[in-house]
Design a protein around this motif. Structure first.
Motif, mmCIF file in Angstrom:
data_model
loop_
_atom_site.group_PDB
_atom_site.id
_atom_site.type_symbol
_atom_site.label_atom_id
_atom_site.label_comp_id
_atom_site.label_asym_id
_atom_site.label_seq_id
_atom_site.Cartn_x
_atom_site.Cartn_y
_atom_site.Cartn_z
ATOM 1 N N GLY A 299 -9.416 -102.357 -25.126
ATOM 2 C CA GLY A 299 -8.160 -101.615 -25.121
ATOM 3 C C GLY A 299 -7.967 -100.744 -26.344
ATOM 4 N N SER A 300 -8.969 -100.679 -27.207
ATOM 5 C CA SER A 300 -8.886 -99.833 -28.397
ATOM 6 C C SER A 300 -9.110 -98.376 -28.017
ATOM 7 C CB SER A 300 -9.943 -100.240 -29.422
ATOM 8 O OG SER A 300 -9.727 -101.557 -29.860
ATOM 9 N N VAL A 301 -8.341 -97.484 -28.617
ATOM 10 C CA VAL A 301 -8.509 -96.059 -28.349
ATOM 11 C C VAL A 301 -9.729 -95.558 -29.114
ATOM 12 C CG1 VAL A 301 -7.481 -93.765 -28.540
ATOM 13 C CG2 VAL A 301 -6.044 -95.729 -27.948
ATOM 14 N N VAL A 302 -10.696 -95.063 -28.365
ATOM 15 C CA VAL A 302 -11.932 -94.531 -28.931
ATOM 16 C C VAL A 302 -11.748 -93.068 -29.296
ATOM 17 C CG1 VAL A 302 -14.335 -93.965 -28.380
ATOM 18 C CG2 VAL A 302 -13.359 -96.161 -27.659
ATOM 19 N N GLY A 303 -11.007 -92.347 -28.464
ATOM 20 C CA GLY A 303 -10.775 -90.936 -28.708
ATOM 21 C C GLY A 303 -9.655 -90.410 -27.850
ATOM 22 N N SER A 304 -9.161 -89.241 -28.225
ATOM 23 C CA SER A 304 -8.093 -88.613 -27.449
ATOM 24 C C SER A 304 -8.098 -87.121 -27.764
ATOM 25 C CB SER A 304 -6.732 -89.220 -27.790
ATOM 26 O OG SER A 304 -6.433 -89.011 -29.160
ATOM 27 N N GLY A 305 -7.379 -86.379 -26.946
ATOM 28 C CA GLY A 305 -7.295 -84.955 -27.206
ATOM 29 C C GLY A 305 -6.814 -84.175 -26.012
ATOM 30 N N ARG A 306 -7.164 -82.888 -26.009
ATOM 31 C CA ARG A 306 -6.745 -81.974 -24.947
ATOM 32 C C ARG A 306 -7.943 -81.149 -24.490
ATOM 33 N NH1 ARG A 306 -1.146 -79.894 -25.291
ATOM 34 N NH2 ARG A 306 -2.044 -77.832 -25.098
ATOM 35 N N VAL A 307 -7.951 -80.854 -23.205
ATOM 36 C CA VAL A 307 -8.969 -79.992 -22.620
ATOM 37 C C VAL A 307 -8.253 -78.914 -21.825
ATOM 38 C CG1 VAL A 307 -10.892 -79.826 -20.989
ATOM 39 C CG2 VAL A 307 -10.668 -81.854 -22.447
ATOM 40 N N GLU A 308 -8.590 -77.663 -22.098
ATOM 41 C CA GLU A 308 -8.033 -76.554 -21.317
ATOM 42 C C GLU A 308 -9.101 -76.046 -20.368
ATOM 43 O OE1 GLU A 308 -6.185 -73.476 -23.615
ATOM 44 O OE2 GLU A 308 -5.048 -74.915 -24.815
ATOM 45 N N ARG A 309 -8.672 -75.766 -19.148
ATOM 46 C CA ARG A 309 -9.550 -75.210 -18.133
ATOM 47 C C ARG A 309 -8.839 -74.022 -17.504
ATOM 48 N NH1 ARG A 309 -13.690 -78.414 -17.518
ATOM 49 N NH2 ARG A 309 -14.425 -77.381 -15.635
ATOM 50 N N VAL A 310 -9.616 -73.099 -16.951
ATOM 51 C CA VAL A 310 -9.064 -71.946 -16.256
ATOM 52 C C VAL A 310 -9.613 -71.960 -14.836
ATOM 53 C CG1 VAL A 310 -8.997 -69.422 -16.162
ATOM 54 C CG2 VAL A 310 -8.782 -70.598 -18.356
ATOM 55 N N VAL A 311 -8.737 -71.743 -13.863
ATOM 56 C CA VAL A 311 -9.148 -71.666 -12.465
ATOM 57 C C VAL A 311 -9.717 -70.275 -12.201
ATOM 58 C CG1 VAL A 311 -8.373 -71.791 -10.068
ATOM 59 C CG2 VAL A 311 -7.387 -73.344 -11.787
ATOM 60 N N VAL A 312 -10.904 -70.230 -11.611
ATOM 61 C CA VAL A 312 -11.569 -68.963 -11.314
ATOM 62 C C VAL A 312 -12.099 -68.981 -9.887
ATOM 63 C CG1 VAL A 312 -12.261 -68.580 -13.722
ATOM 64 C CG2 VAL A 312 -13.828 -69.752 -12.171
ATOM 65 N N ASP A 313 -12.356 -67.782 -9.380
ATOM 66 C CA ASP A 313 -13.060 -67.645 -8.114
ATOM 67 C C ASP A 313 -14.542 -67.871 -8.410
ATOM 68 O OD1 ASP A 313 -14.783 -65.672 -6.318
ATOM 69 O OD2 ASP A 313 -12.992 -66.258 -5.177
ATOM 70 N N ARG A 314 -15.136 -68.860 -7.770
ATOM 71 C CA ARG A 314 -16.522 -69.246 -8.063
ATOM 72 C C ARG A 314 -17.497 -68.082 -7.877
ATOM 73 N NH1 ARG A 314 -18.574 -74.258 -7.853
ATOM 74 N NH2 ARG A 314 -16.835 -74.970 -6.578
#
Length: 113
Positions: free
Chosen positions: A90-105
């Motif tokens: 139950g220990s927190v190993v890591g944390s943060g934020r990830v940004e993604r952008v939706v695109v037409d493949r």
């Protein structure tokens, strides 16, 4: 489960046999992709554009680390996820934020040609 291939030694990001930060980031991105599974329109995908992370604790080979991502913000095609990595204690190993952008493949891939 942290394996030998997931370590800082194996990935060249250090010289100790613990979960490498680049592998933690890959797990975080995979969690964001999984969170979007089945939720994008036909022909759409998402690409990572920004990561902010804090790697707080070492995880040795054999440790089980779970990474969860939650969509926190939508700004047009920009999606911002918070992520958290926790070990079996139950220990927190890591944390943060990830940004993604939706695109037409198809358009995205065509630009690479």
């Amino acid at each position: 489960m942290v394996g030998d291939v997931d370590t800082a030694v194996a990935l060249g990001s250090g010289d100790v046999p613990v979960l490498a930060t680049p592998r933690l980031l890959a797990l975080a991105e995979a969690a964001t992709v999984a969170a979007l599974a089945g939720r994008l329109g036909g022909g759409q995908t998402s690409v990572g554009t920004r990561v902010e992370a804090e790697h707080r604790a070492a995880s040795p080979v054999g440790a089980r680390v779970t990474v969860e991502a939650e969509l926190e913000e939508i700004d047009g095609k920009r999606l911002v996820f918070g992520f958290r990595a926790v070990d079996e204690r139950g220990s927190v190993v890591g944390s943060g934020r990830v940004e993604r952008v939706v695109v037409d493949r198809d358009r995205f891939l065509a630009r690479l040609q």
